[in-house]
Scaffold this active site. Structure first.
Site, PDB file in Angstrom:
ATOM      1  CB  THR A 186     117.729  33.798  28.311  1.00  0.00           C
ATOM      2  OG1 THR A 186     118.958  34.436  28.606  1.00  0.00           O
ATOM      3  CG2 THR A 186     117.771  33.264  26.897  1.00  0.00           C
ATOM      4  NE  ARG A 214     128.320  36.914  29.301  1.00  0.00           N
ATOM      5  CZ  ARG A 214     127.174  36.249  29.215  1.00  0.00           C
ATOM      6  NH1 ARG A 214     126.092  36.861  28.803  1.00  0.00           N
ATOM      7  NH2 ARG A 214     127.114  34.968  29.531  1.00  0.00           N
ATOM      8  N   GLY A 216     127.013  36.579  25.438  1.00  0.00           N
ATOM      9  CA  GLY A 216     126.828  35.196  25.880  1.00  0.00           C
ATOM     10  C   GLY A 216     126.597  34.278  24.697  1.00  0.00           C
ATOM     11  CG  ASP A 217     124.173  30.916  25.552  1.00  0.00           C
ATOM     12  OD1 ASP A 217     124.088  31.906  26.308  1.00  0.00           O
ATOM     13  OD2 ASP A 217     123.324  29.998  25.554  1.00  0.00           O
ATOM     14  CB  THR A 237     118.232  29.210  29.240  1.00  0.00           C
ATOM     15  OG1 THR A 237     118.270  30.328  30.124  1.00  0.00           O
ATOM     16  CG2 THR A 237     117.694  28.009  29.976  1.00  0.00           C
ATOM     17  N   GLY A 238     121.037  29.598  30.564  1.00  0.00           N
ATOM     18  CA  GLY A 238     122.017  29.345  31.619  1.00  0.00           C
ATOM     19  C   GLY A 238     123.306  30.071  31.326  1.00  0.00           C
ATOM     20  N   GLY A 240     126.110  31.261  29.662  1.00  0.00           N
ATOM     21  CA  GLY A 240     126.429  31.220  28.246  1.00  0.00           C
ATOM     22  C   GLY A 240     127.840  30.783  27.928  1.00  0.00           C
TER      23      GLY A 240
HETATM   24  C1  SD4 Z   1     123.705  34.356  28.698  1.00  0.00           C
HETATM   25  N1  SD4 Z   1     122.471  32.327  28.370  1.00  0.00           N
HETATM   26  O1  SD4 Z   1     123.783  35.545  28.374  1.00  0.00           O
HETATM   27  C2  SD4 Z   1     122.321  33.703  28.752  1.00  0.00           C
HETATM   28  C3  SD4 Z   1     121.762  33.907  30.113  1.00  0.00           C
HETATM   29  C4  SD4 Z   1     120.515  33.153  30.418  1.00  0.00           C
HETATM   30  O2  SD4 Z   1     118.620  33.009  31.693  1.00  0.00           O
HETATM   31  O3  SD4 Z   1     120.160  32.153  29.840  1.00  0.00           O
HETATM   32  N2  SD4 Z   1     119.766  33.597  31.389  1.00  0.00           N
HETATM   33  O4  SD4 Z   1     124.688  33.693  29.018  1.00  0.00           O
END
Ligand code: SD4
Length: 325
Positions: A186, A214, A216-217, A237-238, A240
């Site tokens: 991301t 799916r 994410g956030d 990030t992270g 989601g």
């Molecule tokens: C997600 N937040 O799809 C994103 C993934 C992400 O570095 O941040 N990756 O959940």
């Protein structure tokens, strides 16, 4: 400018005037003074340095923050040796599906989710914002809209790196997302332009080997991205799912509204996630980056290893971020 607040205020004055039986001339709307002259851009992870360069070309010429955050993350979406965009890891069925969102200084926002075979989802998100009555389009409908808007449909092939990691993953086919410096997908970016306006963007292939369908956030306004031009701009990030659970980026903006610095606000949101996840918090990564209306920046992560890239008139560098663990 005739904004909503002014509308409410002037209609209140008008009705009071009517009640008193005399004509009231609408008050001149009071403009807040702008914080001017200090553009700044921050973005997540090490790929942020190159993305910030793209954004800076716009900001340094007094361009709008909205144009800067689009141009910036397009650099990352185009890069074949990074982790975002069509070159990134696929879902568990072998398809790359992309999510993106964008928000400007007037609460306009647009997003796409589960978008396939389009190179620049961030630009499609901006078109959703500017050309449709909606905020989010997903899947086939988002792709149809993109093609109708002139975005080319790219071939459905995996990059060499993605193919290798997918084949490796297929051997065990276990879904164990650990997002950190060596594995992330991301880029989130927030910026302030010389006129003092804030905007933000976020674009991702989502977590590698996720279930098909799916989201994410990152495409969800308030979770992966939020901009409130009176207060600040935040992106995440992270993992989601855990950012969505707490409306992460919106929460950080609200913490800043209550008077916290950008770092304190990011920390408060990360601590909330840690509290909710209990012992499972040690298995995930979540990080926020935040920019306030004064141009101050800050960040906080759950795990060690998160960095963000900063660019302003005086400096261009990576910033190491404090973490909960
Ligand atoms: C997600 N937040 O799809 C994103 C993934 C992400 O570095 O941040 N990756 O959940």
């Amino acid at each position: 400018m005739f904004n909503r607040r002014y509308f409410l205020r002037s209609s209140l004055f008008s009705s009071l005037g009517l009640l008193a039986g005399r004509k009231v001339v609408a008050a001149t709307p009071v403009q807040r003074p702008l914080v001017t002259g200090q553009p700044v851009v921050i973005s997540t992870w090490d790929a942020g340095l190159a993305a910030n360069k793209g954004a800076w070309e716009v900001l340094s010429r007094n361009g709008a923050a909205l144009d800067a955050v689009e141009a910036g993350v397009k650099v990352t979406e185009s890069s074949q040796n990074c982790c975002v965009g069509l070159g990134a890891n696929p879902d568990r069925d072998g398809y790359v599906t992309l999510d993106a969102s964008i928000m400007d200084h007037e609460w306009n926002c647009g997003a796409v989710g589960f978008l396939e075979r389009i190179k620049h989802p961030i630009s499609v998100a901006r078109r959703v914002m500017e050309k449709t009555p909606h905020v989010m389009l997903v899947g086939v409908g988002a792709q149809q809209f993109a093609v109708a808007e002139g975005f080319p449909l790219e071939p459905a092939v995996l990059s060499d790196d993605a193919k290798k990691s997918y084949e490796k993953w297929l051997k065990k086919a276990e879904y164990k997302p650990v997002i950190n410096i060596e594995n992330h997908d991301t880029i989130g970016m927030v910026a302030m332009d010389a006129a003092g306006n804030l905007s933000g963007s976020c674009t991702t292939s989502g977590m590698g080997f996720k279930m098909r369908g799916r989201l994410g956030d990152s495409p969800i306004i308030g979770a992966g991205l939020f901009v409130d031009n009176e207060v600040g701009a935040v992106t995440a990030t992270g993992q989601g799912e855990d950012v969505i659970r707490v409306c992460g980026s919106h929460s950080v903006v609200e913490y800043m509204r209550q008077g916290m610095s950008p770092e304190e606000a990011c920390k408060a949101a990360v601590e909330k996630i840690a509290r909710i996840k209990k012992e499972k918090a040690k298995d995930i990564q979540v990080a926020f980056i935040a920019l306030n209306k004064k141009g101050e920046t800050g960040s906080y992560a759950l795990q060690k290893g998160f960095t963000y890239a900063l660019r302003n008139n005086n400096e261009e560098r990576m910033v190491e971020v404090k973490s909960y663990f």
